[in-house]
Design a protein around this motif. Structure first.
Motif, mmCIF file in Angstrom:
data_model
loop_
_atom_site.group_PDB
_atom_site.id
_atom_site.type_symbol
_atom_site.label_atom_id
_atom_site.label_comp_id
_atom_site.label_asym_id
_atom_site.label_seq_id
_atom_site.Cartn_x
_atom_site.Cartn_y
_atom_site.Cartn_z
ATOM 1 N N GLN A 68 2.373 76.509 -2.901
ATOM 2 C CA GLN A 68 1.936 77.639 -2.081
ATOM 3 C C GLN A 68 0.873 77.286 -1.057
ATOM 4 N N MET A 69 0.017 76.288 -1.371
ATOM 5 C CA MET A 69 -1.095 75.966 -0.489
ATOM 6 C C MET A 69 -1.421 74.480 -0.592
ATOM 7 N N ALA A 70 -1.963 73.932 0.513
ATOM 8 C CA ALA A 70 -2.389 72.528 0.514
ATOM 9 C C ALA A 70 -3.507 72.343 1.532
ATOM 10 N N SER A 71 -4.482 71.488 1.195
ATOM 11 C CA SER A 71 -5.588 71.206 2.112
ATOM 12 C C SER A 71 -6.087 69.782 1.901
ATOM 13 N N TYR A 72 -6.344 69.114 3.022
ATOM 14 C CA TYR A 72 -6.871 67.744 3.035
ATOM 15 C C TYR A 72 -8.344 67.765 2.638
ATOM 16 N N ALA A 73 -8.821 66.656 2.088
ATOM 17 C CA ALA A 73 -10.244 66.573 1.750
ATOM 18 C C ALA A 73 -10.715 65.118 1.817
ATOM 19 N N PRO A 74 -11.999 64.918 2.200
ATOM 20 C CA PRO A 74 -12.909 65.907 2.778
ATOM 21 C C PRO A 74 -12.602 66.180 4.250
ATOM 22 N N LEU B 78 21.152 80.598 5.746
ATOM 23 C CA LEU B 78 20.745 79.484 4.894
ATOM 24 C C LEU B 78 19.238 79.222 4.950
ATOM 25 N N SER B 79 18.534 80.006 5.725
ATOM 26 C CA SER B 79 17.105 79.753 5.923
ATOM 27 C C SER B 79 16.291 80.161 4.700
ATOM 28 N N ARG B 80 15.121 79.556 4.580
ATOM 29 C CA ARG B 80 14.198 79.870 3.483
ATOM 30 C C ARG B 80 12.796 79.972 4.065
ATOM 31 N N LYS B 81 12.116 81.073 3.796
ATOM 32 C CA LYS B 81 10.789 81.294 4.357
ATOM 33 C C LYS B 81 9.762 80.388 3.697
ATOM 34 N N ILE B 82 8.927 79.790 4.551
ATOM 35 C CA ILE B 82 7.816 78.983 4.075
ATOM 36 C C ILE B 82 6.618 79.906 3.854
ATOM 37 N N PRO B 83 5.819 79.702 2.770
ATOM 38 C CA PRO B 83 4.662 80.578 2.537
ATOM 39 C C PRO B 83 3.715 80.591 3.736
ATOM 40 N N ASP B 84 3.219 81.769 4.060
ATOM 41 C CA ASP B 84 2.265 81.886 5.163
ATOM 42 C C ASP B 84 0.975 81.126 4.878
ATOM 43 N N THR B 85 0.735 80.827 3.613
ATOM 44 C CA THR B 85 -0.535 80.201 3.202
ATOM 45 C C THR B 85 -0.437 78.688 3.041
ATOM 46 N N LEU B 86 0.668 78.068 3.457
ATOM 47 C CA LEU B 86 0.916 76.693 3.027
ATOM 48 C C LEU B 86 -0.165 75.703 3.440
ATOM 49 N N PHE B 87 -0.609 75.736 4.690
ATOM 50 C CA PHE B 87 -1.577 74.726 5.133
ATOM 51 C C PHE B 87 -2.892 75.369 5.548
ATOM 52 N N GLY B 88 -3.984 74.862 4.974
ATOM 53 C CA GLY B 88 -5.300 75.401 5.275
ATOM 54 C C GLY B 88 -6.357 74.321 5.246
ATOM 55 N N LEU B 89 -7.621 74.743 5.085
ATOM 56 C CA LEU B 89 -8.768 73.839 5.139
ATOM 57 C C LEU B 89 -9.605 73.963 3.878
ATOM 58 N N PHE B 90 -10.232 72.847 3.518
ATOM 59 C CA PHE B 90 -11.181 72.822 2.406
ATOM 60 C C PHE B 90 -12.526 72.348 2.950
ATOM 61 N N PHE B 91 -13.505 73.242 2.939
ATOM 62 C CA PHE B 91 -14.847 72.878 3.395
ATOM 63 C C PHE B 91 -15.749 72.665 2.196
ATOM 64 N N GLU B 92 -16.386 71.492 2.170
ATOM 65 C CA GLU B 92 -17.322 71.164 1.097
ATOM 66 C C GLU B 92 -18.588 70.591 1.722
ATOM 67 N N GLU B 93 -19.750 70.937 1.168
ATOM 68 C CA GLU B 93 -21.013 70.403 1.676
ATOM 69 C C GLU B 93 -21.187 68.991 1.131
ATOM 70 N N ILE B 94 -20.530 68.054 1.816
ATOM 71 C CA ILE B 94 -20.589 66.640 1.494
ATOM 72 C C ILE B 94 -20.627 65.891 2.818
#
Length: 556
Positions: free
Chosen positions: A425-431, A44-60
């Motif tokens: 597929q992907m999500a990132s907090y900001a800033p 019954l399992s379902r694979k979560i995308p390897d890319t789901l959680f990452g970072l967003f870097f912005e020069e702010i």
């Protein structure tokens, strides 16, 4: 294949929201009760995308210059005032008065792409014993620590014999921490000077001084002061890098070259070429035109650039859709493996143009973001996937400078993304970063100054998802008596090694600070009653992760 002490949280994460979740809640005075049934069967399992959680870097918020980049000199190339001279050289200032020194900028630099240089003319015949010259306070003061080494690199030119002293002093210029001299060197042509300063004292608000007692003219350019103990010698502040690594990001998003949404499509071709050249710089072989430039800069390996977003919050702009197709077609032809991200929201209706993903941004109140945990429940599973590249609670009364309340709403939102990870597929907090001296945008995940740093509750909330483990949010004011029933485990629960981690605090609007950096942080403790059937209590306004260790595990 088998191994010991595997944690059940991984299975709970796969199934908590998608297979057999049944929560029954009923108010009983100030205490509520709820139950959760989890089926951890492999089929019954379902694979979560390897890319789901990452970072967003912005020069702010001075996230880069004066932040993660360890360079201590602000405006080191004297370019902040623009290419026209004479120009403003802030934050550089003079040491001495107008009768003893005259400072301006001209276009005499040896760097063809950054032609502005600083011209310092010493006017005094009998200069003060301490000399006259210029100083740079860095970014709200340089953090200089005793026992560390600081590398000074600068380009100098002078037609006269030079006696120059480079010093590190406290901000008032009275306490000298380190000094080194430059003399007896032919500087008739631009010359790169490299020195090392070893301070005999610590000052959190130091400055770099360049002084002389000898009459004459000296030109300076590209004055750099770096601590020698940067992250792996790459020039980054170690303590800030370590905080990023603690999140174990699965991708890193950077802002693009520029916005061309309001440029007429008839003149867009040069911009398309700029993008293709930039992609070749990142992805091209070391023998290609722009790949060779990358290799010459010390990075012969290609960068793993896999996604390109076309624009940023531009979908409703007049020329966006026409420009989008020109960029899409050119990039897809040159790099068919790169996935293209549209700015247009495809969550409620199909996109009218080709895309692999679409960008979704949300900044709102805590209540709204909590409700948005169900945002993608009914989104079509056919077509482009979702990239939630910017999310945060930013309404001032909820967020403050980074509150527990904000982090709980964001946690609930992320559990909703996990539930819908077949389309998200992907999500990132900001800033990501903010220098406490420059809160251009508020709140942020990591707060720092020249020598301190701490994570906001939103930062610590993200640590729960670094292994994509299933977690539970109590967004209400009452404690919850919680029953967890598990089945389908491949081995028994190891009670001695099972744990529970809770993020909460005494007040919903509690924040961390330099004086109290750990006021709101996750607290891990033993889970002595861990079993397939167990009782637990969810604290009011809390975020909880139950990690059940298994004695042994084998995939069927």
């Amino acid at each position: 294949m088998g191994f010991k002490e595997t944690f059940f949280s991984a299975f709970c994460y796969l199934l908590l929201f998608s297979v057999s979740c049944k929560c029954l809640a009923a108010e009983l005075d100030m205490v509520q009760t709820a139950g959760l049934e989890v089926d951890a069967s492999w089929n019954l399992s379902r694979k979560i995308p390897d890319t789901l959680f990452g970072l967003f870097f912005e020069e702010i918020n001075h996230a880069g210059a004066g932040g993660i980049w360890a360079e201590l000199v602000s405006n080191r190339g004297f370019e902040a005032g623009g290419p026209h001279t004479p120009s403003n050289i802030d934050p550089w200032s003079i040491i001495g008065d107008e009768s003893s020194i005259y400072v301006t900028t001209d276009c005499s630099s040896c760097f063809s792409q950054n032609i502005v240089a600083l011209r310092m003319e010493i006017l005094c015949d009998n200069c003060p014993a301490s000399g006259v010259g210029i100083y740079n306070p860095g970014f709200w003061g340089m953090n200089i620590e005793e026992g560390k080494a600081y590398n000074l690199v600068m380009y100098i030119r002078s037609l006269e014999s030079v006696e120059l002293t480079a010093s590190l002093t406290c901000s008032d210029g009275l306490q000298n921490l380190a000094s080194v001299s430059v003399q007896g060197i032919d500087l008739s042509n631009w010359t790169k000077i490299e020195l090392q300063l070893l301070p005999e004292g610590t000052c959190r608000t130091s400055r770099l001084e360049l002084t002389s007692m000898r009459k004459g003219i000296i030109w300076f350019d590209q004055v750099s002061l770096m601590p020698s103990d940067t992250y792996k010698g790459h020039g980054f502040r170690k303590e800030l890098l370590y905080m990023l690594l603690e999140l174990r990001p699965q991708f890193l998003r950077f802002p693009g070259i520029s916005h061309h949404d309001e440029v007429d499509t008839t003149i867009i071709e040069p911009f398309v070429k700029d993008v293709l050249d930039s992609l070749e710089f990142a992805r091209g072989s070391a023998e290609s035109t722009w790949g060779s430039v990358r290799a010459a800069m010390g990075h012969p390996e290609r960068f793993p650039l896999k996604y390109v977003a076309i624009g940023n919050e531009d979908c409703e702009k007049e020329f966006y859709r026409g420009n989008y197709l020109k960029f899409y077609d050119a990039i897809h032809k040159a790099y068919p493996d790169i996935q293209m991200i549209s700015n247009c929201d495809g969550s409620s209706r199909p996109l009218a143009h080709p895309a692999d993903l679409y960008d979704f941004h949300v900044y709102t109140s805590a209540a709204n973001l909590f409700i948005m945990k169900n945002k993608f429940d009914r989104t079509s599973r056919i077509g482009p996937k979702v990239f939630v590249s910017e999310y945060a609670v930013n309404e001032q009364r909820d967020a403050g400078k980074g509150s527990l309340l904000a982090s709980l709403a964001e946690a609930a939102f992320l559990t909703g993304l996990e539930k819908n990870s077949d389309v998200v597929q992907m999500a990132s907090y900001a800033p990501l970063f903010v220098n406490d001296n420059d809160r251009t945008w508020n709140p942020d995940a990591i707060v720092f100054n020249s020598w301190q740093q701490y994570g906001t509750p939103s930062y610590w909330m993200q640590t729960y998802f670094r292994e994509s483990s299933g977690s539970i949010v109590n967004f209400g004011p009452n404690a919850v008596n919680f029953t967890i029933s598990s089945r389908g485990l491949q081995a028994g629960v190891n009670t001695a090694k099972s744990t529970v981690t809770v993020l909460t605090s005494g007040n919903l609007l509690d924040e961390n600070s330099f004086s109290e950096p750990n006021k709101v942080v996750p607290v891990k403790s033993e889970l002595p009653d861990a079993s397939e059937e167990m009782e637990a209590v969810l604290a009011p306004y809390s975020f909880t992760s139950f990690d059940l260790a298994l004695d042994q595990y084998s995939k069927l």
